[in-house]
Motif scaffolding. Structure first.
Motif: not given
Length: 187
Positions: A52-57, A61-64, A155-158, A172-173
């Motif tokens: 999940r964390n890898a998919a979020e990142e 990265e795709s949004v960035i 999300s893991y930093t939020a 939620t990122p």
């Protein structure tokens, strides 16, 4: 009969003392802890979180990548870029310092979750965990007074597994634009 009763009365405390002394062990027996292997549920949960964390990142990265401006990935897991950076403003906040800042929170689609007017200004000590999530605390340490930074927080930093029990859902990122207004040093 009376002599037997008197003999028993006088020997009873001695007998109890002998029984108690013989029931105690002279050596202390140390118990070894039972070793437990992690359960398959725990192993599965760890793998699921990593995925999940890898998919979020990857999504962040795709949004960035759609933006032409480059972002830096922090060792703490979030992404950031300076919008306004004052290179001569002075020191960055350290553990124990009080900071005053303003910020907003949006989802990765850019929809406002909390506006700057709802949340700001905030004055907190950097070690004070209540009210400021991990990524934001670490992000503030990168800034100087009057700096403004755009953050992408996985999300893991939020707010992680729990959200904020209001508008931020689980896992939620977030995107946040943060302006550091003031640093009150404790030195």
């Amino acid at each position: 009969m009376k002599q037997i009763c008197n003999a028993l009365k006088s020997s009873l405390p001695v007998a109890l003392l002998v029984i108690m002394a013989s029931s105690c062990k002279n050596q202390i027996e140390v118990r070894e802890p039972k070793s437990r292997k992690s359960s398959t549920t725990t192993d599965f949960s760890i793998e699921l979180n990593k995925e999940r964390n890898a998919a979020e990142e990857a999504y962040i990265e795709s949004v960035i990548a759609q933006d032409s401006i480059e972002f830096t990935r922090s060792p703490n897991g979030f992404y950031y870029r300076f919008i306004v950076q004052d290179s001569i403003a002075g020191d960055r906040p350290e553990f124990g310092d009080r900071v005053t800042f303003e910020y907003d929170l949006r989802n990765l689609e850019g929809e406002t979750i909390y506006s700057k007017e709802e949340l700001s200004p905030v004055t907190k000590s950097l070690e004070q965990e209540y009210g400021v999530f991990k990524g934001l605390r670490e992000g503030l340490k990168l800034m100087q007074e009057n700096d403004e930074v755009l953050f992408y927080f996985p999300s893991y930093t939020a707010y992680g597994f729990y959200g904020d029990n209001k508008r931020i859902g689980i896992n939620t990122p977030l995107i946040s634009r943060v302006k550091l207004l003031k640093i009150e040093s404790t030195k």
